[in-house]
Design a protein around this motif. Sequence first.
Motif, mmCIF file in Angstrom:
data_model
loop_
_atom_site.group_PDB
_atom_site.id
_atom_site.type_symbol
_atom_site.label_atom_id
_atom_site.label_comp_id
_atom_site.label_asym_id
_atom_site.label_seq_id
_atom_site.Cartn_x
_atom_site.Cartn_y
_atom_site.Cartn_z
ATOM 1 N N PRO A 488 0.823 -1.219 0.000
ATOM 2 C CA PRO A 488 0.000 0.000 0.000
ATOM 3 C C PRO A 488 0.857 1.268 0.000
ATOM 4 N N GLN A 489 0.462 2.240 -0.823
ATOM 5 C CA GLN A 489 1.153 3.532 -0.894
ATOM 6 C C GLN A 489 0.122 4.643 -0.739
ATOM 7 N N GLY A 490 0.390 5.578 0.179
ATOM 8 C CA GLY A 490 -0.500 6.715 0.369
ATOM 9 C C GLY A 490 -0.297 7.751 -0.714
ATOM 10 N N LEU A 491 -1.377 8.215 -1.317
ATOM 11 C CA LEU A 491 -1.285 9.171 -2.420
ATOM 12 C C LEU A 491 -1.147 10.619 -1.942
ATOM 13 N N ILE A 492 -1.846 10.967 -0.861
ATOM 14 C CA ILE A 492 -1.919 12.370 -0.437
ATOM 15 C C ILE A 492 -0.794 12.702 0.539
ATOM 16 N N ASN A 493 -0.100 13.780 0.257
ATOM 17 C CA ASN A 493 0.994 14.257 1.107
ATOM 18 C C ASN A 493 0.413 15.149 2.206
ATOM 19 N N TRP A 494 -0.150 14.526 3.228
ATOM 20 C CA TRP A 494 -0.792 15.275 4.303
ATOM 21 C C TRP A 494 0.210 16.022 5.175
ATOM 22 N N GLU A 495 1.370 15.451 5.398
ATOM 23 C CA GLU A 495 2.327 16.034 6.338
ATOM 24 C C GLU A 495 3.070 17.232 5.767
ATOM 25 N N GLY A 496 3.481 17.140 4.505
ATOM 26 C CA GLY A 496 4.344 18.180 3.948
ATOM 27 C C GLY A 496 3.654 19.215 3.093
ATOM 28 N N PHE A 497 2.324 19.117 2.947
ATOM 29 C CA PHE A 497 1.616 20.015 2.032
ATOM 30 C C PHE A 497 0.252 20.354 2.612
ATOM 31 N N ARG A 498 -0.209 21.561 2.368
ATOM 32 C CA ARG A 498 -1.522 22.001 2.836
ATOM 33 C C ARG A 498 -2.493 22.040 1.657
ATOM 34 N N THR A 499 -3.684 21.534 1.866
ATOM 35 C CA THR A 499 -4.635 21.418 0.766
ATOM 36 C C THR A 499 -5.019 22.775 0.184
ATOM 37 N N TYR A 500 -4.940 23.838 0.997
ATOM 38 C CA TYR A 500 -5.285 25.153 0.445
ATOM 39 C C TYR A 500 -4.229 25.666 -0.530
ATOM 40 N N ASN A 501 -3.121 24.932 -0.668
ATOM 41 C CA ASN A 501 -2.121 25.261 -1.688
ATOM 42 C C ASN A 501 -2.252 24.400 -2.937
ATOM 43 N N PHE A 502 -3.246 23.498 -2.956
ATOM 44 C CA PHE A 502 -3.438 22.653 -4.118
ATOM 45 C C PHE A 502 -4.320 23.388 -5.130
ATOM 46 N N ASP A 503 -3.727 24.355 -5.802
ATOM 47 C CA ASP A 503 -4.468 25.145 -6.777
ATOM 48 C C ASP A 503 -4.764 24.338 -8.037
ATOM 49 N N LYS A 615 2.751 -4.522 -12.505
ATOM 50 C CA LYS A 615 2.504 -5.072 -11.172
ATOM 51 C C LYS A 615 1.210 -4.492 -10.605
ATOM 52 N N PRO A 616 0.528 -5.235 -9.756
ATOM 53 C CA PRO A 616 -0.705 -4.721 -9.135
ATOM 54 C C PRO A 616 -0.369 -3.659 -8.085
ATOM 55 N N LEU A 617 -0.720 -2.425 -8.353
ATOM 56 C CA LEU A 617 -0.408 -1.335 -7.434
ATOM 57 C C LEU A 617 -1.540 -1.142 -6.430
ATOM 58 N N ASP A 618 -1.161 -0.759 -5.217
ATOM 59 C CA ASP A 618 -2.137 -0.513 -4.155
ATOM 60 C C ASP A 618 -1.961 0.923 -3.673
ATOM 61 N N ILE A 619 -2.580 1.861 -4.400
ATOM 62 C CA ILE A 619 -2.478 3.288 -4.097
ATOM 63 C C ILE A 619 -3.753 3.707 -3.367
ATOM 64 N N ARG A 620 -3.597 4.449 -2.272
ATOM 65 C CA ARG A 620 -4.754 4.756 -1.434
ATOM 66 C C ARG A 620 -4.852 6.248 -1.087
ATOM 67 N N PHE A 621 -6.098 6.694 -0.892
ATOM 68 C CA PHE A 621 -6.315 8.071 -0.427
ATOM 69 C C PHE A 621 -7.468 8.086 0.563
ATOM 70 N N GLU A 622 -7.568 9.184 1.333
ATOM 71 C CA GLU A 622 -8.556 9.310 2.397
ATOM 72 C C GLU A 622 -9.664 10.292 1.995
#
Length: 660
Positions: A488-503, A615-622
Amino acid sequence: MDRRRFLQLSSFCVFALSSDKVLSAEQSKNHNMFNLRVVSTTDVHGFLTDFDYYKDASTEKFGFSRTATLIEQARQEVKNSVLVDNGDLIQGNPIADYQAAVGYQAGKPHPSVQVLNLMKYEVGTLGNHEFNYGLEFLDNVLKEATFPIINANVYDVKTKQNRYTPYVIQERQLIDEQGNKQSIKIGYIGFVPPQIMVWDKANLDGKVYVEDIKQTAEKFVPEMKKAGADLVICLAHTGPSDKEYVVGEENAAFHLADVKGIDAIVFGHSHGLFPHKSFQTTSTLVDMLNGTVNGVPENMSGYWGNNIGVIDLQLYYLNGKWVVNHATAHIRPIYDNEKKAATVENKPEITALLQPVHEATRKFVAQPIGKSLDDMYSYLALVQDDPTVQIVNQAQKDYVENYIKSIPELKDIPVLSAAAPFKVGGRKNDPTSFVEVAKGDLTFRNAADLYLYPNILATLKVKGHHVKEWLECSAGMFNQIDPNKTEPQGLINWEGFRTYNFDVIDGLSYEIDVTQPARYNGECELINANSERIRNLQFNGKPIDLDADFLIASNNYRAYSAKFSGTGEEFVAFLAPDENRQVLANYITKQTKLQGAITPTADKNWRLAKIESDKPLDIRFETSPSEQAKNFIKTRSVYPLVDKGVDEVGFAIYQIDLTQ
């Protein structure tokens, strides 16, 4: 950092003092000693009631009416306590919007100040959002406070003097451990990020200037000591940072622990918790157990009144002065996330005081503005083009295209629009924080839900290469995905990025390749010069001309930040007279009159690029765990998704297939 203070000896905490003298446990028994509790709030943002005005429903998870009960409990537990507020008090909630739009004009007192008056705060300081409505508005609000509101690093341009009282020293009679009264002088000093000159340039430019936080502390704390302060408590509306100290930095809370003479620090701004298990730090000087930084107790108590901060200080009298012998800090929530239950009820006096403004606010946000033919939910806003961002961009683009018709030098330049999702789970700490605007009749409540902040629309004139780099910075929202990894790999960079900067920039099309490392970090600092995530960037169906001129509709915070490529004062074409939220509300009204309703369906101008992998990828988001979210996601996702259950915080986890 200066390790000037506390050294732990065996099981009893004894601390090294700046005078190089150490008081043992046995010696301390022979000295006058008392305990002082510092109770604090920060980033209340006008969330005064336990009511969600966007959903028109009660909540147990925020609201000063509940915070007040927690404050009362913390005070009653001890003989001696003081109560302080750390700023960002008067903006951020429909109650604040109502006050700015209606109450202020009618001469009504500010409810945020009223509740602090009722709770008998000792002192408060200013946050960056205090300046959102201009200096005159702020001055009138400050007059209503029955306690001092201080700030040490904002200066008047003309006089070169502090615009506000930089610090106060209050003499208090406290009860020591033997039951005797002891007199102590407590000094308070307050700070705000220098970046307010960027964020609120329209309100502040030419009127005030702001000095560095740490340097200002080093200037005034010795002065406070000389004036008789036995104890110095710093109210710092600034966040934490592990980075090396830089003059003018936004987040100086940890660096203030280096300033000799500061005994306790209340900080905020970042809407986080300290000390708390969720806090991430690499600093060896941070003691998460006791809540200290370099031995100095520090507190950050969340936002919207969802927590209070508590610092407990043990002081003794030695060689003619009071000295901190032991200190701890912790936070207390109004809602237990593990038990899914409130920890306190409303304080009746606060509820009664706020009842008139509560009802007035409900009526204010219920004003009709138009109609929508489709739902606007932000459940997928971080992984695909989204209707809640789309409608904001449509409104901004329409406004600017009409505005420039009378400006010859701008009228023929193509208009783009940039907007970010503001409500997509908080900082991965609130599974209920999503935009939820159902189709049908719309009110101002819905406009406030879609656009949270009272920002002012600003337009920038840029080149095509600025547009690309702007998007490269936004693409830092995602972690790098390894196409050869099956775990499993997390898609969203919650720690290093703020969503209000995702223009998201509308008016062109593009893809984001998340298999590449991010070109920029969360501060838009170049970290991988050879990496490019933005692919197939096209304008009018053709590759964008990197030397062509474009106008980008945005907001004053983004425009003057000088973080994103193409931002900064030199790129600002004009600052509009209208707030983005009002622009949105007016657009909804206009389109409803012209067409009967708005059609906010996302136009799918961007997507995450297809990943080639055998390969079967396991990418996840919240995202939201609600049934409404499940139904929306099932019918609206542009990628194959698999529901993987709920995480420990309460977010729904989805596996996303980017190989198709």
